[in-house]
Design a protein around this motif. Structure first.
Motif, mmCIF file in Angstrom:
data_model
loop_
_atom_site.group_PDB
_atom_site.id
_atom_site.type_symbol
_atom_site.label_atom_id
_atom_site.label_comp_id
_atom_site.label_asym_id
_atom_site.label_seq_id
_atom_site.Cartn_x
_atom_site.Cartn_y
_atom_site.Cartn_z
ATOM 1 N N PHE A 98 0.823 -1.204 0.000
ATOM 2 C CA PHE A 98 0.000 0.000 0.000
ATOM 3 C C PHE A 98 0.861 1.260 0.000
ATOM 4 O O PHE A 98 1.901 1.315 0.670
ATOM 5 N N ALA A 99 0.404 2.247 -0.737
ATOM 6 C CA ALA A 99 1.110 3.529 -0.795
ATOM 7 C C ALA A 99 1.130 4.188 0.576
ATOM 8 O O ALA A 99 0.202 4.038 1.369
ATOM 9 N N PHE A 100 2.186 4.947 0.831
ATOM 10 C CA PHE A 100 2.308 5.648 2.106
ATOM 11 C C PHE A 100 1.293 6.774 2.235
ATOM 12 O O PHE A 100 0.586 6.887 3.233
ATOM 13 N N ALA A 101 1.198 7.617 1.216
ATOM 14 C CA ALA A 101 0.417 8.853 1.311
ATOM 15 C C ALA A 101 -0.926 8.724 0.619
ATOM 16 O O ALA A 101 -1.073 8.020 -0.391
ATOM 17 N N VAL A 343 7.095 6.242 11.212
ATOM 18 C CA VAL A 343 7.396 6.570 9.815
ATOM 19 C C VAL A 343 6.793 7.905 9.371
ATOM 20 O O VAL A 343 7.024 8.346 8.246
ATOM 21 N N ALA A 344 6.018 8.527 10.236
ATOM 22 C CA ALA A 344 5.418 9.823 9.902
ATOM 23 C C ALA A 344 5.859 10.883 10.902
ATOM 24 O O ALA A 344 6.619 11.788 10.575
ATOM 25 N N GLY A 345 5.407 10.755 12.146
ATOM 26 C CA GLY A 345 5.754 11.731 13.170
ATOM 27 C C GLY A 345 4.596 11.981 14.105
ATOM 28 O O GLY A 345 3.583 11.283 14.069
ATOM 29 N N ALA A 367 7.451 2.915 3.366
ATOM 30 C CA ALA A 367 6.869 3.206 4.686
ATOM 31 C C ALA A 367 5.376 2.917 4.772
ATOM 32 O O ALA A 367 4.734 3.253 5.762
ATOM 33 N N GLY A 368 4.809 2.285 3.724
ATOM 34 C CA GLY A 368 3.429 1.830 3.790
ATOM 35 C C GLY A 368 3.368 0.377 4.234
ATOM 36 O O GLY A 368 4.393 -0.295 4.373
ATOM 37 N N PRO A 369 2.170 -0.165 4.471
ATOM 38 C CA PRO A 369 2.037 -1.570 4.852
ATOM 39 C C PRO A 369 2.380 -2.510 3.692
ATOM 40 O O PRO A 369 1.988 -2.270 2.553
ATOM 41 N N TRP A 381 1.791 -8.094 8.530
ATOM 42 C CA TRP A 381 2.071 -6.860 7.808
ATOM 43 C C TRP A 381 3.265 -6.162 8.443
ATOM 44 O O TRP A 381 3.325 -5.997 9.660
ATOM 45 N N ALA A 382 4.201 -5.781 7.614
ATOM 46 C CA ALA A 382 5.359 -5.012 8.054
ATOM 47 C C ALA A 382 5.241 -3.596 7.507
ATOM 48 O O ALA A 382 4.423 -3.314 6.624
ATOM 49 N N ILE A 383 6.048 -2.701 8.040
ATOM 50 C CA ILE A 383 6.214 -1.386 7.426
ATOM 51 C C ILE A 383 7.293 -1.518 6.374
ATOM 52 O O ILE A 383 8.364 -2.074 6.639
ATOM 53 N N ALA A 384 7.031 -1.055 5.168
ATOM 54 C CA ALA A 384 7.959 -1.229 4.049
ATOM 55 C C ALA A 384 9.175 -0.327 4.239
ATOM 56 O O ALA A 384 9.221 0.810 3.772
ATOM 57 N N LEU A 385 10.162 -0.867 4.947
ATOM 58 C CA LEU A 385 11.428 -0.188 5.199
ATOM 59 C C LEU A 385 12.557 -1.019 4.604
ATOM 60 O O LEU A 385 12.367 -2.164 4.233
#
Length: 429
Positions: A98-101, A343-345, A367-369, A381-385
């Motif tokens: 999935f896209a971050f934004a 990943v955002a703040g 930084a998306g799922p 699900w991980a954070i895409a890092l």
């Protein structure tokens, strides 16, 4: 392989036939997947690998994850599933990224493979999936005389890829960090995560599985993944749902590993006692707990973070666990959690606004799922890092970020992103 069925709307449902049967122990999953369009999710040698596409669901916009969850429920309800293994990852599954934004141009996808090969503990299995409207074939039918397991294929030629600065180079990143620190000190903003990018071009017909082997062997404690051109090894579990239990691992706060045992110990102690890193970590843990509490009445997290050792760096880490109380799926929880403070703040809306202002690129799926969801709603699900996105023309873009707080130093944050690029740089270099 047959041509994939494609849909973008939950109301347009493709009914699937799904059959899972056990296999003798399969020790290596990567040799079975497509060299150029791999589907993979493994950690410590266990996980699932996909071949082909039986169904692709695509989403975009601010409701992309909730839309995906609704579409997946509809897909599950219409499916005919026979599962003789009944373990997480067997039966009907979809790989997702999935896209971050909300405003990203990158497509968010769920992909149901034609074939899934899985391994968990001493159990291995194969799942064959096809649209119900498609007749059985000699190759696709589990009851046919065809071999139960597709043949693994040899790896392609070796290659070396040089990654160069992208839209935000080192000087630009230092300036962005300086601007973020000033904004944090002047306004009611506690933390913002700023990323930079590296870019390269893969030679024609490069075998992406070579990079995946390097990542899986070099970072066995991480989730090594490949979904729709996004490849990487993430240390951060966004959410995991297995049989009614929800878990997450929160990472925030980073320092480089030492060059010997003594300096490595000192590095871990320095990280654990760092006011800046402890502050950043508290923000990240709080955001995860706030998102999961509505779904779990007994959610628990340790009072103090522990230091997590990876091959190239130390992280501050906290594990969160609880029992689901409302029947939410792993996709529902990924939707509730994204984007985390890691990943955002904090506060998230203000941090996202600053990211849009200071980062001169679309993060895409960084930084998306990323992960998988099963027919029962379980999933990982991980954070895409520690990842890179490869497009159809061979262009590759890698991303790495750092959490910026009031006392951040631009040079140190730049060094942190360099450390975080290392898995991808070495896997493709």
């Amino acid at each position: 392989m047959t041509a994939p069925a494609t849909t973008r709307q939950a109301t347009d449902v493709t009914a699937l036939s799904v059959e899972t049967t056990p296999l003798d122990d399969v020790r290596q999953l990567i040799p079975f997947i497509d060299a150029h369009h791999p589907l993979l999710w493994i950690r410590k040698g266990e996980g699932i690998a996909g071949i082909g596409e039986a169904l692709r669901l695509e989403f975009s916009g601010p409701d992309r994850i909730s839309d995906a969850s609704a579409a997946w429920r509809a897909t599950v309800e219409a499916a005919r599933v026979t599962d003789a293994v009944a373990t997480p990852g067997s039966g009907l599954v979809a790989f997702g990224t999935f896209a971050f934004a909300d405003e990203s141009a990158a497509t968010s996808t769920l992909i149901v493979p034609e074939i899934v090969i899985g391994r968990r503990g001493s159990t291995s299995w194969i799942t064959r999936i096809r649209p119900l409207t498609q007749p059985d074939s000699a190759e696709g039918s589990a009851s046919s005389a065809a071999p139960a397991l597709p043949r693994p294929t040899a790896f392609g030629d070796e290659y070396r890829l040089t990654l160069l600065p992208g839209r935000l180079g080192k000087d630009g990143y230092r300036q962005a960090v300086t601007a973020a620190v000033a904004r944090i000190r002047e306004h009611d903003l506690s933390k913002a995560v700023l990323a930079r990018d590296l870019r390269g071009h893969l030679p024609l017909e490069s075998d992406i599985r070579r990079a995946l082997v390097e990542l899986a062997l070099g970072y066995p404690e991480c989730w090594t993944f490949a979904v729709d051109g996004l490849v990487g090894s993430s240390p951060e579990t966004l959410v995991r749902v297995h049989h009614g239990t929800v878990t997450a691992r929160v990472l925030a706060g980073t320092i480089s590993r030492g060059t010997d045992a003594a300096s490595d110990h000192d590095a871990a102690v320095t990280l654990a006692s760092s006011t800046k890193d402890q502050q950043e970590h508290r923000f990240a843990v709080a955001s995860v707990l706030d998102a999961l509490r509505p779904h779990s009445a007994d959610l628990d997290a340790s009072d103090l973070p522990f230091t997590l050792k990876l091959p190239n760096l130390w992280h501050l880490a906290t594990d969160v666990a609880g029992t689901l109380s409302d029947g939410a799926s792993s996709l529902d929880l990924a939707d509730a959690l994204h984007p985390t403070a890691a990943v955002a703040g904090t506060p998230t809306p203000d941090a996202l606004a600053l990211i849009r202002e200071l980062e001169p690129f679309d993060r895409g799926r960084y930084a998306g799922p990323v992960g998988w969801v099963g027919g029962d709603g379980d999933g990982e699900w991980a954070i895409a890092l520690r990842c890179a996105q490869l497009d159809s023309g061979g262009d590759l873009t890698a991303y790495a970020g750092a959490g910026i707080v009031a006392d951040s130093d631009p040079e140190r944050e730049l060094a942190e992103t360099t450390m975080k690029f290392r898995p991808i740089v070495e896997a493709f270099g």
